[in-house]
Design an enzyme around this catalytic site. Structure first.
Site, PDB file in Angstrom:
ATOM      1  N   HIS A   5      22.807  51.707  45.922  1.00  0.00           N
ATOM      2  CA  HIS A   5      23.879  50.954  46.592  1.00  0.00           C
ATOM      3  C   HIS A   5      24.740  50.235  45.545  1.00  0.00           C
ATOM      4  CE1 HIS A   5      25.957  48.099  49.200  1.00  0.00           C
ATOM      5  NE2 HIS A   5      25.478  47.112  48.460  1.00  0.00           N
ATOM      6  N   HIS A  23      23.717  35.729  32.026  1.00  0.00           N
ATOM      7  CA  HIS A  23      22.868  36.515  32.920  1.00  0.00           C
ATOM      8  C   HIS A  23      21.420  36.470  32.467  1.00  0.00           C
ATOM      9  CE1 HIS A  23      26.296  38.461  34.972  1.00  0.00           C
ATOM     10  NE2 HIS A  23      26.891  38.300  33.811  1.00  0.00           N
ATOM     11  N   LYS A  65      44.869  30.517  38.758  1.00  0.00           N
ATOM     12  CA  LYS A  65      45.314  31.589  39.659  1.00  0.00           C
ATOM     13  C   LYS A  65      45.256  31.141  41.110  1.00  0.00           C
ATOM     14  CE  LYS A  65      44.506  35.649  36.972  1.00  0.00           C
ATOM     15  NZ  LYS A  65      45.807  36.161  37.378  1.00  0.00           N
TER      16      LYS A  65
END
Lengths: 545, 211
Positions: free
Chosen positions: A83, A310, A338
């Site tokens: 997936h 991570h 942004k």
């Protein structure tokens, strides 16, 4: 350069003006037309989205209740792995390349991509890579079951035999992405209308240019990582094997040196899409155009120096944790610029809420939620608790589903009428939007709570105290999954029998060179490059709207 | 057709970037090892014998608790454990402890021990004067072997570190006799090709040629 380009235009004009696309299926195999290839990319990505989505349905069905009901744990692991891989490499990235193929030449007034044959090749590698990746499911020992991050030694010593096919598929996907990226850079740098300066370019083109640089710098590192896996598995090296003097933690460093830029590869083009849509429906030029460009560039640069966030739990010294924590949190500054600019573009605009705008607004809100949970994960001491829990799953689905995927859906609703000259069913599209946006939050928001309560990711079974939220999440999952059947119907019925549009400018106040060509977009466009005054009057970021 | 030439030159130049980055991925391997060895991060430190200088300063003001661990990689059949589980040491002073290996199998087993020191910042101050990890170890069938480890914790170790753990992991080195022919295929997971390359490279290459 100005003269050479226009010479070429005349030349192309003489040769190509009189014939359209070839008839029959071979048109799609042999095509070098950027619009055809963009269409191919988008259909490929959509197919992969449905396949990857079906896998997500298996995952949510198994997690509907505690205990093992439907699938074996090993198969469950293959589902989570594939997936992830299919959605990242098969759906999101090709969809953005498809949008780039369709839109970049139209937005910069170029007749086609700079390297059309390479363009054909970079698409046609993809289906083979995708089929090879999926075929591992039917091989002895099953497909990859080690998570989409394929950490060694799970992916080397303990991996099924099919892993070599997985490695080859990743190599091919990497080749495709790198060629696509080179093509985009060459197109933007060399094929722009001669009067278009870099700072005249629409933001979608800017974000894709920067993304393309990320791709050519990051994808080869992934290719290096899987090559090392390949030689570790088959040729007696031990890059990641402690027994032979290697180090499995080094795999994580190399993987995330690719992996972190990769997440920006998947989100920067989304920023570009949103920056095109919001000015159109706010009827105002984009606020802070140049700050948007610089913010995108600084996100891209920072993305190469934060990878170890991570890996806070691999036993990093305090100094390393501090550095990676602060560098990571620093990325929220350009990202905040942004979000601020999108909100300010909407501020006191004459807003209307056509379907693309609905998706764009949902993007701004939901992506920001994903950004906030990312900030929480970036805090090294807090990450000890959150690491590898459903909180991480909730975070990256908020940025990738309600971020990247929502922007792609917004882009399709926004540009599809231009591409095929027909309007989708606005009523159904609104139903689809509300259906998807409610169900996606039912799906992913409870996963925050599950993660904070300590439910690990990538498990087929869980302790009973997680049962209620998992059931809610699964119900949201089935609802969100089925919304894509409606999307399929909306797109197909639009292409086949939507109400024809004559106007060049499909949306009332849309600005951009793509809205100056006929609707539907002719097979060949911009044989003559647009002039300076047209470029400026069509800019979505200067002057009055 | 100047445009085509511009495009071609452009994509060749751009093509160099991915090639360079691909090479960079491999350059990360030596860079990573150099970085880990220099800083002692990741508990690696060096695996070289340390010759203590005649005059060593002792840091009598503190004690460091050293724990000893042994781990076994899958497929390594020899049981390994430390005779001493834990001891308090004076930084700068040399100590000797023993690890015991018991081969309860009917085969000769050859292995290589790989050490690790935790926390990572202690690794470069943990010096081994003698260790069974310097060389390969061979265990006869039924043999019980005591193997000494002599070590010094250098006084330069940061004062905040009070506990240090030394652990060993034994990895099997493929038996040369068994390495030939199809034996290898019958024992997946035990005979790691990786080992051959790094620890046994010349032998295995010859074996492959013979086979």
């Amino acid at each position: 350069m100005a003269t050479t380009t226009s010479d070429v235009q005349i030349d192309i004009d003489a040769h190509d003006a009189h014939h359209g696309p070839e008839k029959g299926l071979l048109r799609w195999v042999k095509t070098t037309n950027h619009k055809d290839i963009g269409t191919l990319y988008l259909w490929f990505a959509f197919t992969m989205l449905l396949i990857g989505g079906a896998m997500a349905m298996v995952i949510r069905a198994e997690l509907f209740q505690p205990g093992l009901q439907l699938v074996e744990p090993q198969f469950f692991n293959q589902m989570t792995t594939l997936h992830g891989l299919i959605m990242v490499f098969g759906a999101i990235m090709p969809a953005f390349v498809g949008l780039a193929n369709w839109q970049i030449p139209l937005m910069i007034g170029a007749p086609d991509m700079a390297l059309p044959r390479m363009n054909n090749w970079s698409f046609w590698i993809l289906p083979f890579a995708g089929v090879m990746l999926l075929s591992t499911l039917f091989m002895k020992g099953g497909g990859p079951a080690f998570g989409w991050t394929f950490y060694a030694p799970l992916s080397t010593t303990f991996a099924p035999e099919s892993t070599d096919f997985f490695i080859f598929a990743i190599h091919m996907l990497g080749f495709s992405s790198i060629m696509g990226a080179i093509n985009i850079i060459a197109t933007v740098m060399n094929m722009r209308a001669p009067d278009m300066k870099l700072m005249d370019m629409p933001l979608f083109v800017w974000t894709w240019l920067i993304t393309a640089f990320l791709l050519i710098a990051a994808m080869p590192v992934l290719a290096g990582a899987v090559t090392m896996m390949l030689t570790d598995r088959n040729f007696g090296t031990s890059f990641f094997d402690a027994a032979g003097g290697g180090d499995p933690v080094m795999f994580q460093h190399i993987f995330w040196f690719f992996g972190h830029p990769e997440v920006y590869i998947m989100i920067l083009p989304a920023f570009g899409v949103i920056s095109q849509i919001i000015p159109t429906f706010a009827r105002k030029p984009l606020f802070g155009y140049s700050s948007m460009v610089y913010a995108t560039a600084s996100i891209a640069l920072l993305s190469f120096v934060v990878w170890a966030h991570h890996m806070f739990l691999t036993g990093m010294p305090i100094a390393g944790q501090m550095y990676f924590m602060y560098a990571t949190i620093m990325i929220s500054v350009p990202t905040g610029v942004k979000v601020f600019n999108w909100v300010t573009t909407m501020w006191r605009g004459s807003l209307t809420f056509e379907t693309p705008m609905l998706w764009a607004i949902a993007f701004v809100i939901l992506f920001t939620i994903g950004g906030f949970s990312g900030l929480m994960l970036g805090i090294a001491p807090a990450d000890i608790q959150y690491h590898d829990t459903y909180f991480v799953v909730a975070h990256f689905h908020y940025v990738l589903v309600t971020g990247a995927l929502f922007s792609i859906i917004a882009a399709v609703y926004y540009w599809l009428p231009k591409w095929c000259g027909r309007m989708y069913n606005e009523k159904l599209a609104r139903i689809h939007f509300w259906w998807a946006v409610i169900s996606v939050n039912v799906l992913f928001f409870p996963q925050h709570f599950l993660g904070l309560a300590g439910m690990p990711r990538r498990i087929p079974d869980y302790a009973t105290q997680f049962a209620d939220f998992n059931m809610i999440s699964s119900i949201g999952g089935f609802a969100f999954g089925s919304s894509f059947l409606l999307l399929t119907y909306i797109i197909v019925s639009c292409i086949r029998s939507g109400e024809p549009i004559e106007d060049e400018r499909v949306w009332e106040s849309a600005k951009g060179l793509e809205w100056t060509v006929a609707t539907p977009a002719p097979y060949h466009t911009f044989n003559e490059p647009p002039q300076k005054d047209k470029i400026l009057s069509e800019s979505s970021h200067v002057g009055a709207h | 057709m100047k445009q085509n030439n511009i495009n071609r030159g452009f994509w060749i130049k751009l093509g160099l970037v991915p090639i360079g980055m691909f090479a960079f991925a491999f350059a990360l391997v030596p860079l990573y090892n150099v970085f880990c060895n220099v800083t002692g991060l990741n508990g690696r430190g060096s695996n070289e014998q340390y010759i203590p200088s005649s005059k060593t300063d002792l840091d009598m003001n503190r004690r460091v608790t050293v724990s000893f661990l042994a781990a076994q990689s899958p497929g390594f059949p020899v049981k390994l454990y430390p005779k001493t589980k834990m001891m308090d040491v004076i930084p700068g002073k040399m100590y000797t402890i023993k690890y015991v290996a018991e081969n309860h199998t009917a085969n000769e087993v050859t292995g290589q021990a790989v050490h690790s020191v935790a926390p990572g910042e202690a690794a470069q101050y943990f010096k081994k004067v003698e260790c069974f990890c310097f060389t390969r170890q061979m265990f006869k069938p039924g043999q019980v072997k005591e193997m000494p480890v002599s070590f010094i914790i250098q006084p330069a170790l940061d004062k905040s570190v009070r506990d240090v753990t030394l652990s060993y992991n034994f990895f099997r080195i493929p038996d040369e006799k068994q390495n030939q022919g199809s034996q290898q295929l019958q024992q997946p997971g035990v005979l790691k090709g990786a080992l051959k390359k790094m620890l046994n490279s010349s032998d295995s290459v010859q074996n492959k040629k013979k086979g």
